[in-house]
Design a protein around this motif. Structure first.
Motif, mmCIF file in Angstrom:
data_model
loop_
_atom_site.group_PDB
_atom_site.id
_atom_site.type_symbol
_atom_site.label_atom_id
_atom_site.label_comp_id
_atom_site.label_asym_id
_atom_site.label_seq_id
_atom_site.Cartn_x
_atom_site.Cartn_y
_atom_site.Cartn_z
ATOM 1 N N LYS A 8 -5.703 10.737 -4.386
ATOM 2 C CA LYS A 8 -5.902 9.400 -4.936
ATOM 3 C C LYS A 8 -7.355 8.970 -4.718
ATOM 4 O O LYS A 8 -7.899 9.153 -3.635
ATOM 5 C CB LYS A 8 -4.955 8.451 -4.208
ATOM 6 N N ARG A 66 0.850 -1.199 0.000
ATOM 7 C CA ARG A 66 0.000 0.000 0.000
ATOM 8 C C ARG A 66 0.886 1.251 0.000
ATOM 9 O O ARG A 66 1.655 1.481 0.923
ATOM 10 C CB ARG A 66 -0.935 -0.031 1.215
ATOM 11 N N GLU A 67 0.712 2.035 -1.050
ATOM 12 C CA GLU A 67 1.552 3.226 -1.234
ATOM 13 C C GLU A 67 1.202 4.307 -0.210
ATOM 14 O O GLU A 67 0.034 4.486 0.145
ATOM 15 C CB GLU A 67 1.311 3.766 -2.649
ATOM 16 N N VAL A 78 0.274 7.860 0.596
ATOM 17 C CA VAL A 78 -0.292 8.949 -0.207
ATOM 18 C C VAL A 78 -0.146 10.313 0.453
ATOM 19 O O VAL A 78 -0.214 11.338 -0.223
ATOM 20 C CB VAL A 78 -1.774 8.720 -0.606
ATOM 21 N N ARG A 79 0.040 10.353 1.772
ATOM 22 C CA ARG A 79 0.319 11.647 2.387
ATOM 23 C C ARG A 79 1.000 11.469 3.737
ATOM 24 O O ARG A 79 0.856 10.447 4.412
ATOM 25 C CB ARG A 79 -0.926 12.539 2.510
ATOM 26 N N LEU A 88 -14.386 8.973 5.001
ATOM 27 C CA LEU A 88 -13.601 8.035 5.801
ATOM 28 C C LEU A 88 -13.496 8.482 7.264
ATOM 29 O O LEU A 88 -12.406 8.601 7.815
ATOM 30 C CB LEU A 88 -12.230 7.834 5.159
ATOM 31 N N ASP A 100 -1.914 5.821 3.998
ATOM 32 C CA ASP A 100 -1.602 5.016 2.811
ATOM 33 C C ASP A 100 -2.783 5.009 1.841
ATOM 34 O O ASP A 100 -3.814 5.627 2.089
ATOM 35 C CB ASP A 100 -1.133 3.604 3.192
ATOM 36 N N GLU A 101 -2.618 4.303 0.726
ATOM 37 C CA GLU A 101 -3.635 4.372 -0.327
ATOM 38 C C GLU A 101 -4.956 3.715 0.066
ATOM 39 O O GLU A 101 -5.970 3.974 -0.580
ATOM 40 C CB GLU A 101 -3.116 3.785 -1.640
ATOM 41 N N ALA A 102 -4.960 2.888 1.107
ATOM 42 C CA ALA A 102 -6.229 2.398 1.637
ATOM 43 C C ALA A 102 -6.728 3.373 2.712
ATOM 44 O O ALA A 102 -7.663 3.078 3.440
ATOM 45 C CB ALA A 102 -6.080 0.994 2.222
ATOM 46 N N TYR A 103 -6.098 4.526 2.790
ATOM 47 C CA TYR A 103 -6.445 5.597 3.728
ATOM 48 C C TYR A 103 -6.399 5.130 5.179
ATOM 49 O O TYR A 103 -7.062 5.679 6.043
ATOM 50 C CB TYR A 103 -7.798 6.231 3.367
ATOM 51 N N ASN A 104 -5.584 4.092 5.438
ATOM 52 C CA ASN A 104 -5.310 3.780 6.823
ATOM 53 C C ASN A 104 -4.329 4.813 7.346
ATOM 54 O O ASN A 104 -3.488 5.336 6.603
ATOM 55 C CB ASN A 104 -4.718 2.369 6.961
ATOM 56 N N THR A 105 -4.451 5.127 8.629
ATOM 57 C CA THR A 105 -3.533 6.082 9.223
ATOM 58 C C THR A 105 -3.071 5.538 10.572
ATOM 59 O O THR A 105 -3.433 4.438 10.960
ATOM 60 C CB THR A 105 -4.181 7.482 9.305
ATOM 61 N N ASP A 147 1.619 13.979 7.185
ATOM 62 C CA ASP A 147 1.285 15.253 7.819
ATOM 63 C C ASP A 147 2.169 15.486 9.037
ATOM 64 O O ASP A 147 2.467 14.564 9.792
ATOM 65 C CB ASP A 147 -0.186 15.258 8.244
ATOM 66 N N ARG A 195 -9.014 -7.572 4.294
ATOM 67 C CA ARG A 195 -8.273 -7.752 5.546
ATOM 68 C C ARG A 195 -9.247 -8.108 6.679
ATOM 69 O O ARG A 195 -10.130 -7.325 7.019
ATOM 70 C CB ARG A 195 -7.468 -6.493 5.870
ATOM 71 N N GLU A 240 -9.593 0.660 -1.839
ATOM 72 C CA GLU A 240 -9.707 -0.102 -0.596
ATOM 73 C C GLU A 240 -10.002 0.860 0.547
ATOM 74 O O GLU A 240 -9.466 1.958 0.596
ATOM 75 C CB GLU A 240 -8.393 -0.827 -0.292
ATOM 76 N N MET A 241 -10.848 0.426 1.471
ATOM 77 C CA MET A 241 -11.204 1.310 2.585
ATOM 78 C C MET A 241 -10.384 0.998 3.826
ATOM 79 O O MET A 241 -9.953 -0.128 4.025
ATOM 80 C CB MET A 241 -12.678 1.151 2.907
ATOM 81 N N PRO A 242 -10.210 2.003 4.694
ATOM 82 C CA PRO A 242 -9.489 1.761 5.944
ATOM 83 C C PRO A 242 -10.385 1.066 6.977
ATOM 84 O O PRO A 242 -11.597 0.975 6.794
ATOM 85 C CB PRO A 242 -9.134 3.170 6.409
#
Lengths: 459, 459
Positions: free
Chosen positions: B332, A374-375, A377-378, B450, A430-435, A380, B374, B336-338
């Motif tokens: 982006k 997973r890339e 993406v930001r 999200l 990441d690109e799955a918007y996990n933080t 902060d 996941r 996939e969702m977090p």
């Protein structure tokens, strides 16, 4: 009463290998075949097993003592003892053949070698081989140039073997840029911000990146008879074993994923694998915890269950804050890693006097990484405790591979308040918007694994 | 001066379709071929385009007015106007053919229908079809039974068409249990805990689960000429278009992933797809944001770029707290969702008086979900503001599919302090050990997408 010279002749190449423990002598010939660690026990044959049990401390319990006791054949002759003990020169040190390491690596333990990458190494996209963090569970095996064979065991018990030459000549070569990270990276942060944790107290340097070159595991498995489109029902896990007895496994879905990029690697940043990093052959499992990228690979077993090794079953798992006595059988082995980030340097290009009324320009750099390809993406950054956030600039490094298996380096320039101390915070998405989680308390686990809370550096 | 009766005869089936806007009449025959929304414009032909532009509000800008003005052919006859305006009965309501909905759905907007699943529906593993949340961007297309064709356009421009009968008879059927979730689920929480957000103010019910049945997209693409092992260089995205002009795309790696389970679905929980959920054909993209599971699917285009639709390019993206004027081109697309979780009910089995000195037993239930297949590995609940956590029991629901594409329901029994109000918190962890952010401030974005911070319910 047996003389040391006779014991020495019963070494790993002897038809009847012996070991000693304390003063006792054991003939382990009949034990080797059922020893859970396999033939690695022969490394100790002809001498004392004590130094090895200090490494494999799992042996230090009554049922293991009881097993060994069955094979006792006598005691070491008094003449060979000094004050009733073996003289130190008679005790084999398994680490004497370990390679030299770069002096700037931050060493946590020397035997086995566990050493993290210093800030200097973390500042580069590809970590120089000699700066790549070292996570060894035992000694470094000695392998004669070109003399190595990989065996693959299929679920029906059939075995296929490949020399290094076979692998290099019969399969297409691939390059994959991949970050390896220890599950314990930043464990010291969890200890400092929450409470005590078990394990090596890594700061932010148990992570490094290299370009790996080798052949794809899925191609070799297909050659051995495992076609991804018609896997047998019991082909659920690929178990890897190293020459020094370390073992771990990954799910077959990852092993044969056409975009999974699992390599049998010979090269690291364009050179032969260094001995510390698996010479001559290592698995690289991009996107997964580094513990699955088994070094000095000698065998792959395709099985319906995970590796039986302690590192798969009783280590490299994670727990919750309420799990004070972890149930290892219930927790899932760590494979893909969660998102994390870290600050690796903060500089102060034109520092005004600290009593200045003006804010103070700072430059911050670091890395961010997420598992599973997973890339990032930001990234902060906050200099006011998380009240406001600015976006860092992501560095446009180039990588090889089907997915984003690498860390992303980032840079940030901003202002620090001069009145007192400032904490710089970083968090990534990441690109799955996990933080990342905000603080360590809610992800605290006694093992101190996956310490991925916002990285905080006070300046 | 043109009479309404004449305008009506220039409907979607006429060789020269006309539309009106305000009092003006336009012959759009030459515009249809280049209209970015394609033939959907014909839905308005023979009448006023105003009701449609209220839905497709993207049209309300000067350059669109200018284009339309080029096709003006006259004005509506005064005789047909009342107080200078079209009488309401002469304006087509695109929603009159929408299906009836279950009265217990919580309706946010009626035209188009956006309605979330109530607690009753969230308590079941498979959401009953009539309780499944509805997220429509426009009206519900009317499709005659069995009369539908899917067209696939390959990168070289070649087209293949499949009737429903072709799809059902020529490809193996598969069942996949998958949760669909709107990117805006729990947006109201972000608004309440951080600040104002743009978009429908969903609570925790913009999520539902069903067992979908259909054929695998990868099988149909292979039949159309796209073999996963030799994809052309420009086959990067699968773009989907629905009958009502909605469009979105997914990366080809997901479309052809052997463990990706992307379906062209005909059935939902054992019945024909309900009209609200895509009858007769819908894409199901398990593990991705529901916005990519295009309903009423009529066309798939394989392309080197993402769908050009506004929903791919100018919506369903996420930003950071500092992005007050989002740069849509840089963010982006959400795929996939977090990880997220929510409390769906709290009950108080034996409530003592609230002034009791004893703690008060409570039972809590909810769901947890993570994208990308996941699996949820743990759910933790806190009743003391996050100081301590207990692990909830995970319900052992059975699902079909290669990965964990479903929510996991959980239950927790614990104690609530009787002194004053208590906030119950929940957070989940998935198999990549990703977890949820603590609070909304640090993930705040003006779009309110999200909203996955710890779910908090005060009791």
């Amino acid at each position: 009463q047996i003389r040391l010279s006779e014991i020495k002749s019963h070494d790993g190449s002897s038809p009847r290998p012996w070991v000693t423990r304390g003063r006792s002598v054991y003939d382990i010939t009949d034990w080797i075949g059922v020893h859970p660690g396999g033939e690695v026990i022969l490394r100790a044959a002809g001498g004392s097993i004590d130094a090895y049990w200090d490494i494999f401390s799992i042996h230090k319990k009554q049922d293991v003592y009881d097993i060994l006791e069955q094979y006792k054949i006598g005691e070491i002759d008094e003449q060979d003892l000094i004050d009733g003990k073996l003289p130190s020169e008679a005790i084999d040190d398994p680490f004497t053949t370990d390679p030299a390491r770069h002096p700037e690596l931050r060493t946590l333990t020397a035997k086995p070698c566990n050493a993290e990458t210093p800030g200097k190494g973390l500042a580069e996209f590809l970590t120089p081989n000699e700066m790549f963090y070292v996570r060894n569970h035992m000694w470094v095996p000695v392998v004669e140039d070109g003399k190595h064979e990989l065996t693959i065991e299929l679920p029906d018990g059939e075995e296929k073997s490949y020399t290094l030459k076979d692998l290099k000549e019969r399969f297409p070569m691939h390059k994959v840029t991949a970050t390896l990270q220890c599950a314990g990276n930043r464990r010291k942060d969890m200890t400092d911000h929450a409470k005590a944790t078990n394990g090596l107290q890594w700061t932010a340097g148990a992570i490094s990146t290299a370009e790996w070159e080798g052949v794809k595991l899925k191609d070799v498995l297909a050659d051995a008879g495992l076609k991804p489109e018609s896997l047998p029902e019991d082909a659920k896990h690929a178990q890897f074993t190293g020459l020094e007895a370390y073992g771990a496994s990954i799910p077959m879905t990852k092993a044969v994923d056409p975009h999974g990029d699992v390599l049998l690697a010979f090269k690291m940043n364009g050179k032969d694998l260094p001995r510390d990093h698996g010479y001559p052959l290592r698995v690289i499992v991009p996107g997964n915890v580094a513990a699955r990228s088994v070094k000095w690979l000698r065998k792959i077993v395709i099985s319906d269950e995970e590796s039986l090794s302690q590192w798969q079953r009783r280590d490299y798992k994670c727990f919750g804050p309420n799990d004070t006595k972890p149930d290892w059988s219930k927790a899932k082995s760590i494979q893909e890693m969660p998102i994390t980030s870290a600050i690796t340097s903060i500089s102060n290009p034109s520092s005004p006097p600290s009593d200045s009324k003006h804010d103070n320009p700072i430059s911050v750099e670091g890395y961010a990484y997420s598992g599973g390809g997973r890339e990032i993406v930001r990234v902060d950054v906050s200099t006011d405790g998380g009240k406001t956030w600015d976006q860092a600039e992501l560095v446009d490094d180039q990588m090889s591979g089907a997915r984003a298996w690498c860390w992303k380096r980032w840079r940030y320039s901003g202002l620090k308040r001069n009145s007192g101390k400032t904490t710089v915070l970083v968090k990534a998405t990441d690109e799955a918007y996990n933080t990342q989680p905000e603080s360590y308390e809610a992800i605290y686990n006694t093992r101190g694994n996956l310490a991925t809370a916002w990285h905080r550096v006070e300046i």
